[in-house]
Enzyme design. Structure first.
Site, PDB file in Angstrom:
ATOM      1  N   ASN A  88      47.889  35.036  50.331  1.00 40.31           N
ATOM      2  CA  ASN A  88      47.228  34.901  49.035  1.00 40.31           C
ATOM      3  C   ASN A  88      47.404  33.524  48.413  1.00 40.31           C
ATOM      4  O   ASN A  88      46.632  33.138  47.551  1.00 40.31           O
ATOM      5  CB  ASN A  88      47.727  35.982  48.071  1.00 40.31           C
ATOM      6  CG  ASN A  88      49.234  36.108  48.065  1.00 40.31           C
ATOM      7  OD1 ASN A  88      49.857  36.350  49.099  1.00 40.31           O
ATOM      8  ND2 ASN A  88      49.833  35.941  46.909  1.00 40.31           N
TER       9      ASN A  88
ATOM     10  N   GLN B  14      43.806  40.227  50.558  1.00 42.55           N
ATOM     11  CA  GLN B  14      42.988  39.014  50.395  1.00 42.55           C
ATOM     12  C   GLN B  14      41.861  38.928  51.420  1.00 42.55           C
ATOM     13  O   GLN B  14      40.928  38.146  51.254  1.00 42.55           O
ATOM     14  CB  GLN B  14      43.867  37.760  50.532  1.00 42.55           C
ATOM     15  CG  GLN B  14      44.830  37.548  49.381  1.00 42.55           C
ATOM     16  CD  GLN B  14      44.134  37.148  48.086  1.00 42.55           C
ATOM     17  OE1 GLN B  14      43.034  36.605  48.078  1.00 42.55           O
ATOM     18  NE2 GLN B  14      44.772  37.438  46.967  1.00 42.55           N
TER      19      GLN B  14
ATOM     20  N   SER C 159      42.577  46.238  47.993  1.00 39.63           N
ATOM     21  CA  SER C 159      42.526  46.411  46.544  1.00 39.63           C
ATOM     22  C   SER C 159      41.151  46.054  45.992  1.00 39.63           C
ATOM     23  O   SER C 159      40.574  45.037  46.369  1.00 39.63           O
ATOM     24  CB  SER C 159      43.589  45.512  45.913  1.00 39.63           C
ATOM     25  OG  SER C 159      43.490  45.576  44.503  1.00 39.63           O
TER      26      SER C 159
ATOM     27  N   HIS D 200      40.088  44.971  42.985  1.00 39.04           N
ATOM     28  CA  HIS D 200      39.827  43.823  42.098  1.00 39.04           C
ATOM     29  C   HIS D 200      39.889  42.483  42.819  1.00 39.04           C
ATOM     30  O   HIS D 200      39.646  41.445  42.204  1.00 39.04           O
ATOM     31  CB  HIS D 200      40.759  43.860  40.881  1.00 39.04           C
ATOM     32  CG  HIS D 200      42.172  43.449  41.126  1.00 39.04           C
ATOM     33  ND1 HIS D 200      42.642  42.212  40.788  1.00 39.04           N
ATOM     34  CD2 HIS D 200      43.222  44.108  41.674  1.00 39.04           C
ATOM     35  CE1 HIS D 200      43.937  42.128  41.095  1.00 39.04           C
ATOM     36  NE2 HIS D 200      44.309  43.268  41.638  1.00 39.04           N
TER      37      HIS D 200
ATOM     38  N   THR E 245      44.654  63.503  39.825  1.00 33.93           N
ATOM     39  CA  THR E 245      43.201  63.566  39.690  1.00 33.93           C
ATOM     40  C   THR E 245      42.586  62.221  40.086  1.00 33.93           C
ATOM     41  O   THR E 245      43.050  61.173  39.640  1.00 33.93           O
ATOM     42  CB  THR E 245      42.823  63.916  38.236  1.00 33.93           C
ATOM     43  OG1 THR E 245      43.415  65.177  37.933  1.00 33.93           O
ATOM     44  CG2 THR E 245      41.315  63.989  38.050  1.00 33.93           C
TER      45      THR E 245
ATOM     46  N   CYS F  46      52.090  36.106  40.277  1.00 35.99           N
ATOM     47  CA  CYS F  46      53.358  36.822  40.171  1.00 35.99           C
ATOM     48  C   CYS F  46      54.532  35.866  40.134  1.00 35.99           C
ATOM     49  O   CYS F  46      55.592  36.206  39.653  1.00 35.99           O
ATOM     50  CB  CYS F  46      53.531  37.766  41.338  1.00 35.99           C
ATOM     51  SG  CYS F  46      52.010  38.565  41.807  1.00 35.99           S
TER      52      CYS F  46
HETATM   53  C1  LIG Z   1      46.842  40.913  44.784  1.00 33.82           C
HETATM   54  C2  LIG Z   1      47.638  41.208  46.013  1.00 33.82           C
HETATM   55  C3  LIG Z   1      48.391  42.383  46.116  1.00 33.82           C
HETATM   56  C4  LIG Z   1      48.514  43.353  44.969  1.00 33.82           C
HETATM   57  O1  LIG Z   1      47.339  44.059  44.734  1.00 33.82           O
HETATM   58  P1  LIG Z   1      47.132  44.814  43.307  1.00 33.82           P
HETATM   59  O2  LIG Z   1      45.881  45.583  43.504  1.00 33.82           O
HETATM   60  O3  LIG Z   1      47.015  43.727  42.300  1.00 33.82           O
HETATM   61  O4  LIG Z   1      48.313  45.672  43.105  1.00 33.82           O
HETATM   62  C5  LIG Z   1      49.072  42.622  47.278  1.00 33.82           C
HETATM   63  N1  LIG Z   1      49.004  41.776  48.312  1.00 33.82           N
HETATM   64  C6  LIG Z   1      48.279  40.638  48.271  1.00 33.82           C
HETATM   65  C7  LIG Z   1      48.213  39.752  49.452  1.00 33.82           C
HETATM   66  C8  LIG Z   1      47.573  40.313  47.106  1.00 33.82           C
HETATM   67  O5  LIG Z   1      46.873  39.191  47.060  1.00 33.82           O
END
Ligand SMILES: *Cc1c(COP(=O)(O)O)cnc(C)c1O
Length: 393
Positions: A152, A180, A200, A202, A238, A326
């Site tokens: 990332n 990513q 993920s 987002h 749920t 982070c």
């Molecule tokens: C953003 C990210 C996560 C965490 O994902 P969230 O949906 O924000 O909890 C984990 N691993 C990597 C490589 C990321 O870039």
């Protein structure tokens, strides 16, 4: 509106308008609980299955191997802790890398406190894990290898197919954090021998708070959240129906335009890299030049403090990052930049810019023009730079 150039797509992405439109009816009209018996609500069960099929199709998986979670962090926690528990009788050794996301590293630390042993593999100066080092680290009690698909911070894409092959030759499970990479670059779970994969919403123009864990059929894995029978009793609660619908839509859109988007981003990425290298002295590109996420640019600028750079870019309407979101809460330089061998003072002067399909060449030009000026301005105030210039003369 004030100019805003968003180059922090590794931190999060804009939810596509199409995704929002797809989600809205599941708040306002089709709000039923998928576990209810009457048709009005039960129809949502099929909607969820449909999204599972879309995601599975993109990965070359089966739909009943996709488990929805609340995001990448949860998927990573689940993959590691549940495998550790389920396979404890075979052994308590896990292999990972030094450049994983904290969702992996901090879960490993938690497991170490509970009697597991973790090998953290080094990476080379470009952030690549050596598959031979993975093989050398495997022991009779190794139960899991977890190596991220793409980093990332520096964007390096790991030799996942090779690591997966090695894992399977030795009968060890293989998990990859593909948060990513998924829906940004092609991934096939069979070709890469992946047993578990985290993703993920987002990070791929979907909503926040929704993700999934792919778990290959046959992998013994414990339930993560205990309660109702949702997600084949493995992840109770749920279902987040609007989130799941949004994730499915985002994956569908990303998959349909993946090649086109990759080509576009790679060209723009390399243009940005090229201009910085030509026009700003004493910089270093971090991460592998070729085995790299299409949208990732990460540079270290000597004699510069990353945080000052971010603040001054912000004043120009440019959103970037100096590491991962982070880590920016702490003063320690990023563990990823230290793992690729950067000295502290150089790691501190790092800048990550992550593009998306809406970033234009004009945006990139505006960013480089400003970056050039800001770097020069910050250096002109740096005693270290002054000393350096004197010595050069
Ligand atoms: C953003 C990210 C996560 C965490 O994902 P969230 O949906 O924000 O909890 C984990 N691993 C990597 C490589 C990321 O870039």
């Amino acid at each position: 509106m004030k100019k805003l150039i968003y180059l922090d797509n590794a931190a999060t992405t804009k939810t596509s308008p199409e995704v929002v439109s797809a989600m809205l009816p599941y708040f306002t009209e089709h709000y039923g609980n998928p576990s209810s018996v009457y048709g009005f609500a039960a129809a949502n069960k099929e909607v969820i299955t449909k999204q599972r099929e879309i995601i599975a199709g993109v990965l070359g998986a089966k739909s009943n191997e996709i488990y929805f979670t609340a995001g990448g962090t949860e998927s990573d926690n689940w993959a590691l802790t549940a495998t550790a528990e389920a396979y404890a009788a075979k052994g308590k050794h896990i292999i990972t890398s030094k450049i994983e996301h904290h969702a992996i590293l901090h879960t490993c630390e938690y497991l170490e406190k509970r009697g597991y042993e973790v090998t953290y593999l080094d990476v080379d100066e470009n952030g690549l894990v050596d598959p031979k080092a993975v093989e050398a680290a495997i022991r009779p009690d190794t139960i899991l290898i977890s190596v991220m698909f793409a980093n990332n911070e520096i964007g390096t894409i790991e030799p996942i197919a090779e690591i997966g092959r090695i894992a399977h030759e030795h009968g060890v499970l293989f998990h990859t954090d593909a948060v990513q990479a998924f829906a940004h670059v092609p991934i096939n779970v069979d070709e890469c021998n992946i047993d578990m994969l985290s993703a993920s919403g987002h990070k791929l123009n979907g909503p926040k708070g929704i993700g999934f864990l792919y778990i290959r059929k046959g992998v013994k894995i414990r339930s993560f959240i205990h309660g109702g029978a949702q997600e084949r009793k493995r992840r109770a609660g749920t279902e987040n129906v609007p989130g799941i619908v949004g994730l499915g839509k985002a994956v569908e859109l990303a998959a349909a335009s993946m090649q086109e988007r990759m080509d576009y981003e790679i060209e723009l990425r390399d243009y940005l890299i090229d201009r910085i290298e030509k026009e700003i002295p004493y910089c270093r590109l971090n991460g592998d030049r070729k085995k790299r996420l299409p949208n990732n640019v990460n540079f270290s600028f000597r004699f510069i403090e990353g945080e000052s750079l971010l603040i001054m870019l912000d004043m120009k309407g440019i959103c970037a990052s100096s590491g991962s979101a982070c880590t920016s809460g702490s003063l320690d330089p990023s563990h990823v930049l230290l793992a690729i061998g950067l000295p502290h003072e150089i790691a501190h002067g790092s800048l990550r810019m992550t593009l998306d399909e809406e970033t234009t060449r004009e945006d990139v030009d505006y960013v480089v023009d400003n970056l050039k000026e800001i770097v020069a301005q910050l250096r002109s105030m740096s005693p270290l730079y002054e000393d350096f210039v004197k010595k050069q003369a």
